[in-house]
Write a protein that holds these residues in place. Structure first.
Motif, PDB file in Angstrom:
ATOM      1  N   LYS A 110      27.006 -27.365  -1.197  1.00 36.80           N
ATOM      2  CA  LYS A 110      26.833 -28.164   0.022  1.00 36.80           C
ATOM      3  C   LYS A 110      28.045 -29.064   0.248  1.00 36.80           C
ATOM      4  CE  LYS A 110      21.800 -28.299   0.065  1.00 36.80           C
ATOM      5  NZ  LYS A 110      20.616 -29.149  -0.033  1.00 36.80           N
ATOM      6  N   THR A 111      28.580 -29.602  -0.817  1.00 34.82           N
ATOM      7  CA  THR A 111      29.759 -30.462  -0.705  1.00 34.82           C
ATOM      8  C   THR A 111      30.956 -29.664  -0.195  1.00 34.82           C
ATOM      9  OG1 THR A 111      28.952 -31.800  -2.547  1.00 34.82           O
ATOM     10  CG2 THR A 111      31.265 -32.035  -1.971  1.00 34.82           C
ATOM     11  N   LYS A 112      31.153 -28.467  -0.735  1.00 32.70           N
ATOM     12  CA  LYS A 112      32.259 -27.614  -0.299  1.00 32.70           C
ATOM     13  C   LYS A 112      32.097 -27.232   1.164  1.00 32.70           C
ATOM     14  CE  LYS A 112      33.197 -25.591  -4.817  1.00 32.70           C
ATOM     15  NZ  LYS A 112      33.155 -24.363  -5.623  1.00 32.70           N
ATOM     16  N   LEU A 113      30.877 -26.917   1.559  1.00 28.83           N
ATOM     17  CA  LEU A 113      30.615 -26.552   2.946  1.00 28.83           C
ATOM     18  C   LEU A 113      30.892 -27.726   3.879  1.00 28.83           C
ATOM     19  CD1 LEU A 113      29.581 -24.478   4.970  1.00 28.83           C
ATOM     20  CD2 LEU A 113      27.266 -25.283   4.524  1.00 28.83           C
ATOM     21  N   THR A 114      30.449 -28.911   3.479  1.00 28.33           N
ATOM     22  CA  THR A 114      30.679 -30.105   4.290  1.00 28.33           C
ATOM     23  C   THR A 114      32.171 -30.407   4.417  1.00 28.33           C
ATOM     24  OG1 THR A 114      28.563 -31.009   3.567  1.00 28.33           O
ATOM     25  CG2 THR A 114      30.126 -32.552   4.515  1.00 28.33           C
ATOM     26  N   LEU A 115      32.895 -30.332   3.317  1.00 28.26           N
ATOM     27  CA  LEU A 115      34.334 -30.580   3.347  1.00 28.26           C
ATOM     28  C   LEU A 115      35.051 -29.524   4.196  1.00 28.26           C
ATOM     29  CD1 LEU A 115      35.059 -31.666  -0.330  1.00 28.26           C
ATOM     30  CD2 LEU A 115      35.014 -33.104   1.716  1.00 28.26           C
ATOM     31  N   GLY A 116      34.601 -28.293   4.109  1.00 29.98           N
ATOM     32  CA  GLY A 116      35.188 -27.231   4.923  1.00 29.98           C
ATOM     33  C   GLY A 116      34.965 -27.468   6.405  1.00 29.98           C
ATOM     34  N   LEU A 117      33.769 -27.896   6.759  1.00 33.15           N
ATOM     35  CA  LEU A 117      33.470 -28.193   8.163  1.00 33.15           C
ATOM     36  C   LEU A 117      34.290 -29.377   8.666  1.00 33.15           C
ATOM     37  CD1 LEU A 117      29.608 -27.666   8.234  1.00 33.15           C
ATOM     38  CD2 LEU A 117      31.346 -26.252   9.327  1.00 33.15           C
ATOM     39  N   LEU A 118      34.423 -30.399   7.838  1.00 32.07           N
ATOM     40  CA  LEU A 118      35.236 -31.557   8.225  1.00 32.07           C
ATOM     41  C   LEU A 118      36.703 -31.167   8.398  1.00 32.07           C
ATOM     42  CD1 LEU A 118      33.702 -34.385   6.001  1.00 32.07           C
ATOM     43  CD2 LEU A 118      33.546 -34.133   8.485  1.00 32.07           C
ATOM     44  N   ALA A 119      37.211 -30.345   7.499  1.00 32.19           N
ATOM     45  CA  ALA A 119      38.601 -29.897   7.611  1.00 32.19           C
ATOM     46  C   ALA A 119      38.788 -29.061   8.877  1.00 32.19           C
ATOM     47  CB  ALA A 119      38.993 -29.092   6.378  1.00 32.19           C
ATOM     48  N   GLY A 120      37.831 -28.208   9.177  1.00 32.04           N
ATOM     49  CA  GLY A 120      37.902 -27.405  10.392  1.00 32.04           C
ATOM     50  C   GLY A 120      37.888 -28.264  11.638  1.00 32.04           C
ATOM     51  N   ALA A 121      37.039 -29.293  11.625  1.00 30.52           N
ATOM     52  CA  ALA A 121      36.970 -30.203  12.768  1.00 30.52           C
ATOM     53  C   ALA A 121      38.279 -30.971  12.932  1.00 30.52           C
ATOM     54  CB  ALA A 121      35.799 -31.168  12.593  1.00 30.52           C
ATOM     55  N   VAL A 154      41.288 -29.919  12.018  1.00 30.32           N
ATOM     56  CA  VAL A 154      42.289 -28.981  12.524  1.00 30.32           C
ATOM     57  C   VAL A 154      42.062 -28.732  14.012  1.00 30.32           C
ATOM     58  CG1 VAL A 154      43.069 -26.573  12.398  1.00 30.32           C
ATOM     59  CG2 VAL A 154      42.733 -27.889  10.309  1.00 30.32           C
ATOM     60  N   ALA A 155      40.817 -28.593  14.426  1.00 34.36           N
ATOM     61  CA  ALA A 155      40.506 -28.373  15.841  1.00 34.36           C
ATOM     62  C   ALA A 155      40.912 -29.584  16.679  1.00 34.36           C
ATOM     63  CB  ALA A 155      39.021 -28.081  16.010  1.00 34.36           C
ATOM     64  N   ALA A 156      40.647 -30.783  16.179  1.00 32.16           N
ATOM     65  CA  ALA A 156      41.023 -31.992  16.912  1.00 32.16           C
ATOM     66  C   ALA A 156      42.545 -32.095  17.028  1.00 32.16           C
ATOM     67  CB  ALA A 156      40.468 -33.223  16.213  1.00 32.16           C
ATOM     68  N   PHE A 157      43.244 -31.733  15.975  1.00 32.63           N
ATOM     69  CA  PHE A 157      44.715 -31.774  16.015  1.00 32.63           C
ATOM     70  C   PHE A 157      45.248 -30.752  17.015  1.00 32.63           C
ATOM     71  CE2 PHE A 157      48.851 -30.255  14.415  1.00 32.63           C
ATOM     72  CZ  PHE A 157      49.567 -31.434  14.516  1.00 32.63           C
ATOM     73  N   ALA A 158      44.652 -29.566  17.036  1.00 32.12           N
ATOM     74  CA  ALA A 158      45.121 -28.505  17.933  1.00 32.12           C
ATOM     75  C   ALA A 158      44.901 -28.876  19.391  1.00 32.12           C
ATOM     76  CB  ALA A 158      44.417 -27.195  17.607  1.00 32.12           C
ATOM     77  N   VAL A 159      43.875 -29.652  19.672  1.00 31.10           N
ATOM     78  CA  VAL A 159      43.571 -30.040  21.047  1.00 31.10           C
ATOM     79  C   VAL A 159      44.465 -31.190  21.507  1.00 31.10           C
ATOM     80  CG1 VAL A 159      41.766 -31.019  22.512  1.00 31.10           C
ATOM     81  CG2 VAL A 159      41.213 -29.183  20.930  1.00 31.10           C
ATOM     82  N   SER A 160      44.908 -32.016  20.582  1.00 27.69           N
ATOM     83  CA  SER A 160      45.726 -33.171  20.948  1.00 27.69           C
ATOM     84  C   SER A 160      47.091 -32.728  21.472  1.00 27.69           C
ATOM     85  CB  SER A 160      45.915 -34.097  19.742  1.00 27.69           C
ATOM     86  OG  SER A 160      46.780 -33.507  18.804  1.00 27.69           O
ATOM     87  N   LYS A 161      47.753 -33.605  22.198  1.00 19.65           N
ATOM     88  CA  LYS A 161      49.066 -33.301  22.775  1.00 19.65           C
ATOM     89  C   LYS A 161      50.091 -33.036  21.674  1.00 19.65           C
ATOM     90  CE  LYS A 161      51.974 -33.072  26.213  1.00 19.65           C
ATOM     91  NZ  LYS A 161      51.964 -31.954  27.111  1.00 19.65           N
ATOM     92  N   LEU A 162      50.073 -33.839  20.629  1.00 21.48           N
ATOM     93  CA  LEU A 162      50.994 -33.642  19.508  1.00 21.48           C
ATOM     94  C   LEU A 162      50.744 -32.287  18.856  1.00 21.48           C
ATOM     95  CD1 LEU A 162      53.156 -34.738  17.575  1.00 21.48           C
ATOM     96  CD2 LEU A 162      51.313 -35.777  16.260  1.00 21.48           C
ATOM     97  N   GLY A 163      49.474 -31.943  18.704  1.00 16.54           N
ATOM     98  CA  GLY A 163      49.139 -30.654  18.109  1.00 16.54           C
ATOM     99  C   GLY A 163      49.613 -29.496  18.949  1.00 16.54           C
TER     100      GLY A 163
END
Length: 63
Positions: free
Chosen positions: A5-16, A18-27
């Motif tokens: 569960k911890t690995k899954l949670t950390l994976g989801l947070l990392a994915g989020a 990366v997605a937030a960075f990709a959406v940002s202007k800098l990303g």
């Protein structure tokens, strides 16, 4: 079980993150630059491969 569960949670947070960075202007700027560099490397590799193929053809002619 909590380890999974911890690995899954950390994976989801990392994915989020990366997605937030990709959406940002800098990303978007960073991803665009990365794409341009990748295209330049691809073009360079294609040019070097064609030169190598031409060299092989020329080499066989003289032998």
């Amino acid at each position: 079980m909590s380890s999974t569960k911890t690995k899954l949670t950390l994976g989801l947070l990392a994915g989020a993150a990366v997605a937030a960075f990709a959406v940002s202007k800098l990303g978007q700027t960073s991803i665009k630059k990365l794409g341009e560099r990748t295209a330049d490397l691809r073009d360079s590799l294609n040019q070097q491969l064609s030169e190598l193929q031409n060299f092989k053809r020329t080499d066989k002619r003289f032998i």
